[in-house]
Each structure stands twice: as C-alpha cells, then as structure tokens.
Write a protein that holds these residues in place. Structure first.
Motif, PDB file in Angstrom:
ATOM      1  N   LEU A  97      12.159   4.359 -10.270  1.00 20.94           N
ATOM      2  CA  LEU A  97      12.326   3.551  -8.800  1.00 20.94           C
ATOM      3  C   LEU A  97      12.896   3.601  -8.088  1.00 20.94           C
ATOM      4  CD1 LEU A  97      10.903   0.025 -10.411  1.00 20.94           C
ATOM      5  CD2 LEU A  97       9.329   1.727 -10.042  1.00 20.94           C
ATOM      6  N   TYR A 108      10.877  10.908   4.812  1.00 17.26           N
ATOM      7  CA  TYR A 108      10.346  10.442   6.412  1.00 17.26           C
ATOM      8  C   TYR A 108      11.728  10.185   7.173  1.00 17.26           C
ATOM      9  CZ  TYR A 108       8.785   6.501   9.543  1.00 17.26           C
ATOM     10  OH  TYR A 108       8.552   5.397   9.911  1.00 17.26           O
ATOM     11  N   TYR A 131       7.517  10.620  -8.626  1.00 20.04           N
ATOM     12  CA  TYR A 131       6.586   9.990  -8.815  1.00 20.04           C
ATOM     13  C   TYR A 131       6.197   9.870 -10.446  1.00 20.04           C
ATOM     14  CZ  TYR A 131       2.690   6.724  -8.656  1.00 20.04           C
ATOM     15  OH  TYR A 131       1.077   5.764  -8.984  1.00 20.04           O
ATOM     16  N   TYR A 142       7.700   3.298 -23.300  1.00 18.46           N
ATOM     17  CA  TYR A 142       6.562   2.390 -23.577  1.00 18.46           C
ATOM     18  C   TYR A 142       5.851   2.389 -25.400  1.00 18.46           C
ATOM     19  CZ  TYR A 142       8.596  -1.437 -20.515  1.00 18.46           C
ATOM     20  OH  TYR A 142       9.454  -1.697 -20.035  1.00 18.46           O
ATOM     21  N   LEU A 162      -1.003   9.600   0.451  1.00 17.66           N
ATOM     22  CA  LEU A 162      -0.124  10.410   1.324  1.00 17.66           C
ATOM     23  C   LEU A 162      -1.089  11.583   1.872  1.00 17.66           C
ATOM     24  CD1 LEU A 162       3.021   9.371  -0.833  1.00 17.66           C
ATOM     25  CD2 LEU A 162       2.542   8.960   1.306  1.00 17.66           C
ATOM     26  N   ILE A 165      -2.047  10.538   4.762  1.00 16.39           N
ATOM     27  CA  ILE A 165      -1.159   9.960   5.924  1.00 16.39           C
ATOM     28  C   ILE A 165      -0.048  11.251   6.690  1.00 16.39           C
ATOM     29  CG2 ILE A 165       0.649   8.667   5.859  1.00 16.39           C
ATOM     30  CD1 ILE A 165      -0.695   6.963   4.255  1.00 16.39           C
TER      31      ILE A 165
ATOM     32  N   LEU B   5       0.429   4.805  11.438  1.00 17.98           N
ATOM     33  CA  LEU B   5       0.484   5.422   9.968  1.00 17.98           C
ATOM     34  C   LEU B   5       1.638   5.374   9.588  1.00 17.98           C
ATOM     35  CD1 LEU B   5      -0.929   9.562  11.181  1.00 17.98           C
ATOM     36  CD2 LEU B   5      -1.755   7.899   9.399  1.00 17.98           C
ATOM     37  N   LYS B   6       3.302   5.199  10.119  1.00 14.44           N
ATOM     38  CA  LYS B   6       4.591   4.545   9.834  1.00 14.44           C
ATOM     39  C   LYS B   6       4.042   3.596   8.351  1.00 14.44           C
ATOM     40  CE  LYS B   6       7.269   5.254  13.426  1.00 14.44           C
ATOM     41  NZ  LYS B   6       7.991   5.222  14.559  1.00 14.44           N
ATOM     42  N   ALA B   8       1.235   3.025   7.176  1.00 12.52           N
ATOM     43  CA  ALA B   8       0.073   3.374   6.144  1.00 12.52           C
ATOM     44  C   ALA B   8       1.789   3.588   4.957  1.00 12.52           C
ATOM     45  CB  ALA B   8      -0.550   4.124   6.338  1.00 12.52           C
ATOM     46  N   PHE B   9       2.288   4.564   4.930  1.00 13.71           N
ATOM     47  CA  PHE B   9       3.477   5.408   5.053  1.00 13.71           C
ATOM     48  C   PHE B   9       4.180   4.145   3.836  1.00 13.71           C
ATOM     49  CE2 PHE B   9       5.869   9.660   3.836  1.00 13.71           C
ATOM     50  CZ  PHE B   9       6.628   8.804   3.552  1.00 13.71           C
ATOM     51  N   TRP B  10       4.234   3.689   4.669  1.00 13.62           N
ATOM     52  CA  TRP B  10       5.629   2.982   3.421  1.00 13.62           C
ATOM     53  C   TRP B  10       4.746   2.078   2.520  1.00 13.62           C
ATOM     54  CZ3 TRP B  10       9.825   4.336   2.279  1.00 13.62           C
ATOM     55  CH2 TRP B  10      11.030   5.068   2.985  1.00 13.62           C
ATOM     56  N   THR B  12       2.246   2.726   1.397  1.00 13.82           N
ATOM     57  CA  THR B  12       1.525   3.375   0.232  1.00 13.82           C
ATOM     58  C   THR B  12       3.286   3.691  -0.782  1.00 13.82           C
ATOM     59  OG1 THR B  12       0.211   5.008   1.301  1.00 13.82           O
ATOM     60  CG2 THR B  12       0.733   5.924  -0.914  1.00 13.82           C
ATOM     61  N   VAL B  13       3.953   4.158  -0.108  1.00 12.99           N
ATOM     62  CA  VAL B  13       5.538   3.943  -1.400  1.00 12.99           C
ATOM     63  C   VAL B  13       5.405   2.649  -1.725  1.00 12.99           C
ATOM     64  CG1 VAL B  13       7.860   4.354  -1.296  1.00 12.99           C
ATOM     65  CG2 VAL B  13       6.453   5.974   0.113  1.00 12.99           C
ATOM     66  N   GLN B  16       3.016   2.566  -4.582  1.00 20.52           N
ATOM     67  CA  GLN B  16       3.828   3.657  -6.496  1.00 20.52           C
ATOM     68  C   GLN B  16       4.336   2.256  -7.312  1.00 20.52           C
ATOM     69  OE1 GLN B  16       5.201   7.314  -4.748  1.00 20.52           O
ATOM     70  NE2 GLN B  16       3.082   7.262  -4.451  1.00 20.52           N
ATOM     71  N   ILE B  17       6.092   1.945  -5.964  1.00 13.82           N
ATOM     72  CA  ILE B  17       6.280   0.981  -7.117  1.00 13.82           C
ATOM     73  C   ILE B  17       6.131  -0.145  -7.276  1.00 13.82           C
ATOM     74  CG2 ILE B  17       8.644  -0.669  -6.588  1.00 13.82           C
ATOM     75  CD1 ILE B  17       9.054   2.284  -5.952  1.00 13.82           C
ATOM     76  N   LEU B  19       2.242  -0.306  -8.207  1.00 11.11           N
ATOM     77  CA  LEU B  19       1.860   0.368  -9.339  1.00 11.11           C
ATOM     78  C   LEU B  19       3.166   0.358 -11.089  1.00 11.11           C
ATOM     79  CD1 LEU B  19      -1.567   0.840  -9.601  1.00 11.11           C
ATOM     80  CD2 LEU B  19      -0.272   3.443  -9.440  1.00 11.11           C
ATOM     81  N   LEU B  20       3.948   0.863 -10.424  1.00 16.62           N
ATOM     82  CA  LEU B  20       5.006   1.122 -11.568  1.00 16.62           C
ATOM     83  C   LEU B  20       5.192   0.183 -12.649  1.00 16.62           C
ATOM     84  CD1 LEU B  20       7.042   4.322 -10.267  1.00 16.62           C
ATOM     85  CD2 LEU B  20       5.374   4.180 -12.554  1.00 16.62           C
ATOM     86  N   LEU B  21       5.670  -0.959 -11.914  1.00 13.11           N
ATOM     87  CA  LEU B  21       5.858  -2.482 -11.890  1.00 13.11           C
ATOM     88  C   LEU B  21       5.145  -3.286 -12.512  1.00 13.11           C
ATOM     89  CD1 LEU B  21       8.072  -3.082  -9.099  1.00 13.11           C
ATOM     90  CD2 LEU B  21       9.292  -3.200 -11.036  1.00 13.11           C
ATOM     91  N   PHE B  23       2.532  -1.805 -14.549  1.00 11.69           N
ATOM     92  CA  PHE B  23       2.221  -1.310 -15.504  1.00 11.69           C
ATOM     93  C   PHE B  23       3.718  -1.256 -16.571  1.00 11.69           C
ATOM     94  CE2 PHE B  23       1.824   1.761 -18.954  1.00 11.69           C
ATOM     95  CZ  PHE B  23       1.969   3.411 -18.953  1.00 11.69           C
ATOM     96  N   ILE B  24       4.822  -1.662 -16.085  1.00 16.34           N
ATOM     97  CA  ILE B  24       6.516  -1.740 -16.714  1.00 16.34           C
ATOM     98  C   ILE B  24       6.453  -3.801 -17.403  1.00 16.34           C
ATOM     99  CG2 ILE B  24       8.354  -2.467 -17.163  1.00 16.34           C
ATOM    100  CD1 ILE B  24       8.484  -0.711 -14.541  1.00 16.34           C
ATOM    101  N   LYS B  27       3.705  -4.129 -20.405  1.00 15.67           N
ATOM    102  CA  LYS B  27       3.923  -3.775 -21.694  1.00 15.67           C
ATOM    103  C   LYS B  27       4.842  -5.068 -22.016  1.00 15.67           C
ATOM    104  CE  LYS B  27       1.666  -0.107 -21.876  1.00 15.67           C
ATOM    105  NZ  LYS B  27       0.714  -0.196 -23.129  1.00 15.67           N
TER     106      LYS B  27
END
Lengths: 420, 194
Positions: A97, A108, A131, A142, A162, A165, B5-6, B8-10, B12-13, B16-17, B19-21, B23-24, B27
C-alpha cells in the motif's frame, strides 16, 4: 462540446503548426484580442500546436520515461513474485500500500507541481503497474487461485478512471489492455461448458470487443473534449479486431466440422450478455458517429464507409457463432476475404487520413498473413527444408517490395505537408 | 490541472487503496471468524510467472458421488463436512441447496473434469522449495470456512508438520556412511588356473 472533425490529415498538421504564429500576428494587428487568441489556443492541446521537431522530441522523452516506468514496475513485480519468505503478512501488505501511494504521489508532484508532464505521467503509469502487482501479491498472500479473473478485474477498475484523468496515452493503452485481459481471464469460466468450437467463440468475442473499442475511438474523435482519448482506442481496437479475424482465417479453427458438428456445449449467461451488449453498443456508436459526422461535415465521407465496414464485420462475428454451415471451407474463405478487404481498407483509410500508424499496422498484418498462409498451405505439400529456403527468399523479396511501397506511401503523406 | 481533476485523481488513488483493503478485509474476516478444518489433498507443482511458485491442490472431498457426475460445469454444490476421529474433515453430504446454518459446509463449483473447485486450489510457496512438497508422503490443508461456505487456506501440513521452507530437507543433508581407512593393500585380481 462538439466540433467538426478536423482530422483530414496533413492539411490539418500544416494549419496547426502555423496557428500559433498567426494568432500572434492577428493580436499584434488588433484583429483579435488577447482573450480571443487564448480562447482559440485552448481549443487545441499543446501537443497539437507544437512544431514537428518539438513533437518528435516530446515522443522521445515519453518513450524513455515509459520504458523506465515499465522496467521499474516489472522489477517490482518480479521481486513480489519471488515470494517474500521471512516477512509477515501485515508488513508485506503495508509495504504494498505504501509503494502505491508513494508512486502516485511522486507522479502527481512531478506532473502537476513541477510541470514535467511526460515524466510525471510515466511515474503514474509505474504506480498503476505497481498497483496491479499489489493486487496479485495480496492474492498470493491469501492463496487466491492463480488465474482468478477477479484479480485482473480489480486491476482494470483501479486504472480505468486514471485513463481519463491523467490524459496520458501509455496509461490509456494500459487501461484498454487490462480491460481485454480481464475479459480474457474470465472467458475460460464462461465457456467451461463448451467442448467444441472454443476458439471460434473466443475469436468472435474479441472481434466484437475490438470493433467496440474502434467505434468508441471514432466517436471520441467527433467530440472535441474527448478527442485526446480517441487515437489509442482506435489503434488498440483495430489491432484486436485484426488479430481476431486473423485467427478465424485458419481452417483448423473450424475442424469440428469434420465430425459433422460445430460449437457444442453451453456458454454461461455472462458471456452471452457481454457479446450481445458489446454488439449493440458498437452499432449504437457507429450510428452516433455517422450522425455527428454528417451533421458536421454535411456529406457522406470516409467515416461513413468505415462505419459500414464495422457493421459488416460485426455481422460476420455473429454469423460465425450462430450459423452452422456444415463446411469449414465457407468460413475459412469468408474470413480470408474479410481480412484482405479489411487490411486494404486500413491502408486506404490510413493514407487518406495521414495516419502513418494505420499504414504500418496494415502492412504488418499483411506480412504476417502472407507468412501464415504460406506455411499453412505448403507444410503438407513440400519438403521441409525447401519450405524454409523458399520462405526465406520470398520474405526477403517481399520485405524489399513492401518497404519500398511503404516508403512511397509515407513520402506522399509527408509531401502534402509542404516544406518546413 | 483543475480542482475537480485533482480531486478525481486522489479519489482514484484512494479507490485503489480501498479496493485492496476490502479484498484483504474479506479474507482476514474469514480467517479469523471462520471454522478451522483439516482437509486431505494431493498436490501438483507448476510455476506462475506472475505469482511465483505454487502448488495446485486437489481434495478428497472434490470427488463428486456417482449420481452427481452428470452436473453441468459451473454448477454450485454444497458439501456438508463432518470431523472424523483422526481430525480430518470429510464429506457427509452433497447438495445443490445451501444446508442449514448449524451444519458446517463448504461451497464448490463443478469443473470440466466433473470435480469440485473450492477457490482453495492454490498454495504459494517460496521459489525452489517445491521439492519439499514433491518428496512428502502426505499433505493436508488447514482452511478456515465462514458461514457462507467460503474458504481461505490457513496453512499447509506436510508429513504432519506445518509447511516450513527453511526446515532442512532430511534427504539432502543426510551424509553417506564414513568408512574407516585401511593400510592393507588391495587384493590381487582373480587369475584363471591353466
């Protein structure tokens, strides 16, 4: 905002290169105000109105940055793939992460604070690759099944916003490729119940998806706000569709006809929904593009012919899935003819639009097709050693002729741009 | 870059985090709140370019009874489990409908080989340690199963012990027997009598 399509090739390039100088002269002569001049400049991207030498230099920077970003991303993936034994689960996840956030943050900062557009975009590309590596590493932690389609889907969903964007072509390529990969990884589950004709189903699906991407790109070209996103969609869509048609030109793909059968077994609902939805969307995009183009241009142009070609190929994709003709020769001849006509169309369209990339892709596929047909039909007829010698001679001769034709075509395109 | 857009960029980031969290979290929740069961397996060992070395696991309970082998690929089957005296969990019943919540069950899907897949068919191991699995006599898998029948692998049990790639391989480290040196000359070659 909708504007008439200005994509008529070399004449446009000459206009765009002269535009900044003309605007300065008009402003100094009092013909237009500074605000009006800026409003005109804002209608075009900075890369469109830059001189050719600047564009070439820009592409070099982009190329180097992207290669660097991909190498770093691949290196991190391989490091992940080595299975970090000795590190506990929580620190591993925290590292993943953290690297993603740092990568995006650096990209950025470089792009939007320091103005290093290309290097910054390359850093964001690298962060997107990391990512994806992170998604697969979490799956590894897992013990998620290796080819679980959800992993590629999560990667695609995380990158998709992205694409619009950041407005970077390499990130657009990554996003589109991930979409196709997500479908590709899901497909084995969708056609798990099929035991004959899997190749036909797969090639048809990707033909339809390729045409859909091409249609999306063509529509975006008609809308000024979306024009920066059109070229990549068209290129990737075209390559995908050509590759799918190429697969369908092989008689072996239809060998189930030997047993008097065709496609046997059932596909899952998801496959059927996607194939229908993609086809309907493609047709809708073709009509929308034709309507916009006709409204802007006022006549039936090359764009209209391309739309008809997309519709014909779409129909062929559905026919090959649904119609059991009882003969492999019919489909083999049909798709060989379609491929030949499509490649001719790509070359003509590329020449008339001044798109060198289309000409190069068309010629590349022509070369691949010739090689494939040569080996497909001579393999059982001639001695092996003679096949390779003859192939080598033909390729050398063919390469010389194709290169000469390509140079002539590209020179004609550049010649219409006029002296610098 | 515009403010929208700024954001929207952050966003999106952050997406992503998240989505991963998520998923974790799914499980981890199964591992911590699910029921731990021990299942009998038979492993194979290929290589994944993207995810390193892993073993493909096939389970005793993956074999469908005779009367269910005609099921189409992709059919969901619920396997009710019962613990045997040896500590292994075995299949007591196969059904197409979800069993009662007071029974422990695992959810599987039929594949083209008419066996069940449970989403726990892969176990990742460090590179170069596949031979430990290949040389083992018995492999079992400890999994956690939640109330919906979804399972997550907790550990691999190789020859009765949790899989540990750093443990020395007894076959490789065993030295040949040390023979004492002798001062006597070697015996002469045999000679034929005339």
């Amino acid at each position: 905002m909708v504007q008439s399509s200005s994509n008529s090739g070399p004449e446009d390039e000459r206009f765009l290169e002269r535009l900044p100088g003309e605007l300065t002269r008009w402003q100094s002569d009092g013909i237009i105000t500074a605000e009006q001049g800026q409003a005109i400049r804002d209608r075009y991207s900075a890369s469109e109105i830059a001189p050719r030498s600047q564009r070439v230099q820009g592409r070099l920077v982009t190329g180097l940055s992207v290669i660097g970003a991909v190498l770093v991303g691949l290196g991190i993936i391989l490091f992940f793939a080595a299975n970090w034994d000795g590190i506990d689960r929580t620190p591993k996840l925290a590292i993943i992460l953290g690297v993603i956030i740092v990568g995006h943050g650096l990209g950025y900062y470089l792009r939007y604070h320091r103005g290093y557009d290309r290097v910054g975009s390359a850093m964001v590309l690298m962060a997107c690759i990391i990512y994806g590596a992170g998604v697969h590493l979490v799956g590894q932690v897992y013990n998620v099944d290796v080819n679980d389609p959800r992993l590629m889907l999560f990667w695609f969903l995380g990158v998709l916003p992205l694409v619009y964007i950041v407005r970077s072509q390499p990130i657009q390529v990554l996003g589109i490729v991930l979409f196709l990969a997500a479908v590709g990884f899901r497909m084995p589950d969708w056609i798990d119940g099929v035991y004959m004709g899997e190749a036909v189903l797969g090639a048809s699906l990707f033909l339809i998806l390729g045409l859909m991407l091409l249609a999306v790109g063509r529509l975006k070209e008609e809308i000024i706000l979306l024009r920066p996103y059109s070229e990549v969609f068209q290129l990737v869509g075209m390559i995908t569709a050509l590759a799918a048609i190429f697969v369908l030109t092989f008689s072996d793909v239809f060998d189930s006809f030997d047993d008097g059968l065709y496609i046997q077994g059932d596909t899952e609902l998801g496959f059927r929904v996607l194939i229908v939805a993609a086809g309907v969307l493609t047709l809708a995009l073709v009509f929308a593009t034709a309507w916009l183009n006709r409204r802007n241009e006022g006549k039936f142009t090359l764009s209209g012919i391309e739309g008809v070609a997309i519709a014909i190929l779409l129909a062929a994709a559905y026919v090959v899935i649904g119609a059991n003709t009882g003969s492999e020769a019919f489909y083999t001849i049909l798709f060989n003819a379609l491929l030949a006509l499509t490649l001719l169309g790509v070359l003509v369209s590329g020449y008339m639009r001044g798109k060198e990339s289309w000409v190069n892709i068309g010629l590349l596929f022509i070369g691949i097709n010739i090689i494939a047909r040569y080996f497909e039909y001579s393999w059982d007829l001639l001695d092996r050693s003679f096949i390779f010698v003859a192939a080598g001679v033909i390729l050398l001769l063919g390469g010389y002729l194709v290169e000469r034709a390509r140079q002539n075509m590209l020179e004609r395109i550049r010649a219409t741009e006029g002296p610098r | 870059m515009s403010g929208i857009l700024k954001i929207a960029f952050w966003a999106t980031v952050a997406g992503q985090i998240v989505l991963l969290l998520a998923f974790i979290a799914v499980k981890e929740n199964t591992l911590h709140t699910g029921t731990s069961v021990l299942l009998q397996t038979v492993p194979i060992d290929p290589l994944s370019l993207l995810q390193g070395e892993y073993v493909v696991l096939d389970y005793e309970i993956a074999e469908l009874p005779e009367n269910r082998r005609g099921a189409a690929s992709g059919t969901i089957v619920y396997v009710t489990l019962r613990e045997s005296p040896s500590g292994l969990w075995r299949a007591s019943r196969y059904s197409n409908t979800k069993p009662d919540t007071d029974q422990l069950f695992i959810k599987g899907t039929t594949n083209e080989r008419k066996r069940l897949e449970f989403g726990i068919d892969t176990f990742f191991i460090p590179e170069g340690t596949g031979h430990i699995i290949e040389r083992s006599r018995d492999v079992k898998v400890l999994v956690a199963i939640n109330s919906n029948g979804t399972a997550v692998i907790d550990d691999l049990i190789v020859d009765g012990l949790p899989f540990d790639p750093s443990r020395p391989d007894p076959v490789i480290t065993k030295e040949p027997p040390h023979l004492p040196e002798s001062d006597e000359p070697p015996p002469p070659p045999l000679q034929r009598k005339p």
